[in-house]
Design a protein around this motif. Structure first.
Motif, PDB file in Angstrom:
ATOM      1  N   GLN A  27       0.820  -1.204   0.000  1.00  0.00           N
ATOM      2  CA  GLN A  27       0.000   0.000   0.000  1.00  0.00           C
ATOM      3  C   GLN A  27       0.859   1.262   0.000  1.00  0.00           C
ATOM      4  O   GLN A  27       0.503   2.271  -0.607  1.00  0.00           O
ATOM      5  CB  GLN A  27      -0.894   0.030   1.250  1.00  0.00           C
ATOM      6  CG  GLN A  27      -1.946  -1.067   1.302  1.00  0.00           C
ATOM      7  CD  GLN A  27      -2.730  -0.977   2.593  1.00  0.00           C
ATOM      8  OE1 GLN A  27      -3.318   0.043   2.899  1.00  0.00           O
ATOM      9  NE2 GLN A  27      -2.731  -2.055   3.358  1.00  0.00           N
ATOM     10  N   ALA A  28       2.002   1.209   0.691  1.00  0.00           N
ATOM     11  CA  ALA A  28       2.782   2.426   0.915  1.00  0.00           C
ATOM     12  C   ALA A  28       3.990   2.578  -0.002  1.00  0.00           C
ATOM     13  O   ALA A  28       4.631   3.617  -0.003  1.00  0.00           O
ATOM     14  CB  ALA A  28       3.261   2.451   2.371  1.00  0.00           C
ATOM     15  N   ILE A 157      10.965   6.454  15.461  1.00  0.00           N
ATOM     16  CA  ILE A 157      10.591   5.449  14.471  1.00  0.00           C
ATOM     17  C   ILE A 157       9.092   5.135  14.573  1.00  0.00           C
ATOM     18  O   ILE A 157       8.395   5.034  13.566  1.00  0.00           O
ATOM     19  CB  ILE A 157      11.424   4.171  14.662  1.00  0.00           C
ATOM     20  CG1 ILE A 157      12.880   4.448  14.287  1.00  0.00           C
ATOM     21  CG2 ILE A 157      10.870   3.023  13.823  1.00  0.00           C
ATOM     22  CD1 ILE A 157      13.821   3.345  14.663  1.00  0.00           C
ATOM     23  N   SER A 158       8.617   4.998  15.803  1.00  0.00           N
ATOM     24  CA  SER A 158       7.203   4.691  16.003  1.00  0.00           C
ATOM     25  C   SER A 158       6.319   5.811  15.478  1.00  0.00           C
ATOM     26  O   SER A 158       5.242   5.559  14.920  1.00  0.00           O
ATOM     27  CB  SER A 158       6.930   4.460  17.495  1.00  0.00           C
ATOM     28  OG  SER A 158       7.651   3.344  17.969  1.00  0.00           O
ATOM     29  N   GLN A 159       6.748   7.044  15.640  1.00  0.00           N
ATOM     30  CA  GLN A 159       5.982   8.171  15.117  1.00  0.00           C
ATOM     31  C   GLN A 159       5.905   8.117  13.593  1.00  0.00           C
ATOM     32  O   GLN A 159       4.870   8.440  12.999  1.00  0.00           O
ATOM     33  CB  GLN A 159       6.606   9.486  15.576  1.00  0.00           C
ATOM     34  CG  GLN A 159       6.359   9.785  17.047  1.00  0.00           C
ATOM     35  CD  GLN A 159       7.045  11.042  17.521  1.00  0.00           C
ATOM     36  OE1 GLN A 159       8.145  11.383  17.083  1.00  0.00           O
ATOM     37  NE2 GLN A 159       6.406  11.744  18.444  1.00  0.00           N
ATOM     38  N   GLN A 160       7.001   7.701  12.956  1.00  0.00           N
ATOM     39  CA  GLN A 160       6.998   7.597  11.508  1.00  0.00           C
ATOM     40  C   GLN A 160       6.061   6.486  11.035  1.00  0.00           C
ATOM     41  O   GLN A 160       5.345   6.625  10.049  1.00  0.00           O
ATOM     42  CB  GLN A 160       8.417   7.331  10.992  1.00  0.00           C
ATOM     43  CG  GLN A 160       8.557   7.387   9.488  1.00  0.00           C
ATOM     44  CD  GLN A 160       8.232   8.767   8.928  1.00  0.00           C
ATOM     45  OE1 GLN A 160       8.640   9.769   9.484  1.00  0.00           O
ATOM     46  NE2 GLN A 160       7.495   8.814   7.831  1.00  0.00           N
ATOM     47  N   PHE A 163       2.544   7.743  11.391  1.00  0.00           N
ATOM     48  CA  PHE A 163       2.229   8.687  10.319  1.00  0.00           C
ATOM     49  C   PHE A 163       1.918   7.947   9.019  1.00  0.00           C
ATOM     50  O   PHE A 163       0.947   8.247   8.320  1.00  0.00           O
ATOM     51  CB  PHE A 163       3.400   9.646  10.108  1.00  0.00           C
ATOM     52  CG  PHE A 163       3.223  10.568   8.924  1.00  0.00           C
ATOM     53  CD1 PHE A 163       2.380  11.663   9.007  1.00  0.00           C
ATOM     54  CD2 PHE A 163       3.902  10.326   7.736  1.00  0.00           C
ATOM     55  CE1 PHE A 163       2.205  12.510   7.918  1.00  0.00           C
ATOM     56  CE2 PHE A 163       3.732  11.162   6.646  1.00  0.00           C
ATOM     57  CZ  PHE A 163       2.877  12.261   6.736  1.00  0.00           C
ATOM     58  N   THR A 164       2.721   6.939   8.699  1.00  0.00           N
ATOM     59  CA  THR A 164       2.507   6.168   7.477  1.00  0.00           C
ATOM     60  C   THR A 164       1.185   5.409   7.530  1.00  0.00           C
ATOM     61  O   THR A 164       0.445   5.351   6.546  1.00  0.00           O
ATOM     62  CB  THR A 164       3.670   5.181   7.257  1.00  0.00           C
ATOM     63  OG1 THR A 164       4.900   5.903   7.225  1.00  0.00           O
ATOM     64  CG2 THR A 164       3.511   4.433   5.943  1.00  0.00           C
TER      65      THR A 164
END
Length: 303
Positions: A27-28, A157-160, A163-164
């Motif tokens: 998906q990304a 990393i978890s925030q990224q 966000f994704t």
């Protein structure tokens, strides 16, 4: 944990990991996705670098970590990288006893520069993650021409990832119970509330764990390495041998927990919003385990 999906039995954990990872990446996966971009292009915020001298006391390092709400400090001397000191170093290397942190220097417990693993600006965030997971550490300096540009943490990393996921949400979000099954254990150590903080820390050291589940009569609590930093080490007024674990842990009445049948995505959002790395998992309001931010990150990025 007996949570199942309406469509049938829960997917085997190993298949869940692979399908989740491949589905999400499908998906990304675009040329603009963070997997393909240099780390400094991806992380516009976060990764703040806080510095300390190796000659200063460990007590000063503890105070600085608490003040900046960070789990690591870059150790520098005459403008050069001397090493890194983290809250894990405090937990594992600081002897018990009043005054120890004031008499020891940062240099005595830090990871020195010659043993420090770093990333270059050409690293993608995915490569940074792989580097951190292979080395089982939570902080990675990004170095360019001998200067640290970012100090990446597991939270960054978890925030990224969060966000994704907000841009490419999963059609069938996995459950916390699936994450727990994949771990193959409760993911926690249980210690009685009547034990000393030193007893809990020794168990955390032996298991390389970041938290312990605290057992009270008819209730529970959670004690983490961040609790040790902010409630014990920063005061340096009483030995950890003499402090009861039940007096400094976070009790069930105020702790944030997740149920076994909650989506893992909600668990990640809870961790990021609350600023904590460990969350108890409950089934019918009883603790059945603990999951960490590292567990969630590995779950989403499993190959």
């Amino acid at each position: 944990m007996s949570a199942t999906r309406e469509a049938g039995a829960r997917r085997p954990a190993s298949l869940s990991f692979r399908r989740l990872s491949s589905s999400w990446r499908a998906q990304a996966a675009t040329k603009e996705h963070w997997s393909y971009l240099p780390i400094l292009n991806v992380m516009k915020g976060g990764g703040t670098v806080y510095e300390i001298s190796p000659a200063l006391s460990v007590f000063r390092a503890v105070v600085d970590m608490v003040r900046h709400r960070t789990g690591s400090l870059l150790v520098t001397q005459e403008g050069k990288i001397a090493g890194i000191v983290t809250e894990r170093d405090i937990l594992e290397k600081l002897p018990f006893g009043v005054g120890k942190s004031r008499s020891m220097t940062v240099s005595s417990i830090m990871t020195p520069a010659d043993k420090l693993v770093t990333a270059s600006p050409s690293f993608t965030l995915e490569k940074c993650i792989q580097t951190m997971q292979s080395g089982t550490f939570r902080h990675l300096p990004v170095v360019d021409n001998d200067k640290v540009k970012k100090l990446i943490s597991m939270r960054d990393i978890s925030q990224q990832i969060s966000f994704t996921l907000s841009k490419t949400p999963l059609t069938e979000p996995p459950l916390v119970s699936e994450l727990m099954s994949g771990k193959g254990s409760k993911g926690c150590i249980e210690v009685a509330a009547s034990a000393s903080v030193a007893d809990a820390v020794r168990k955390m050291q032996q298991a390389k764990a970041g938290s312990v589940l605290v057992s009270f009569d008819g209730s529970f609590g959670l004690f983490t390495e961040r609790d040790y930093l902010t409630k014990v080490a920063v005061y340096d007024e009483e030995s950890a041998e003499d402090i009861l674990l039940g007096d400094v842990c976070t009790r069930a009445e105020v702790i944030r927990s997740v149920s076994a049948d909650s989506p893992v995505t909600e668990c990640l959002s809870l961790m990021l919003a609350g600023g904590f790395r460990h969350v108890p998992v409950t089934d019918k309001k009883k603790p059945v385990g603990v999951i960490s931010m590292r567990d969630v990150t590995r779950f989403f990025l499993a190959p």
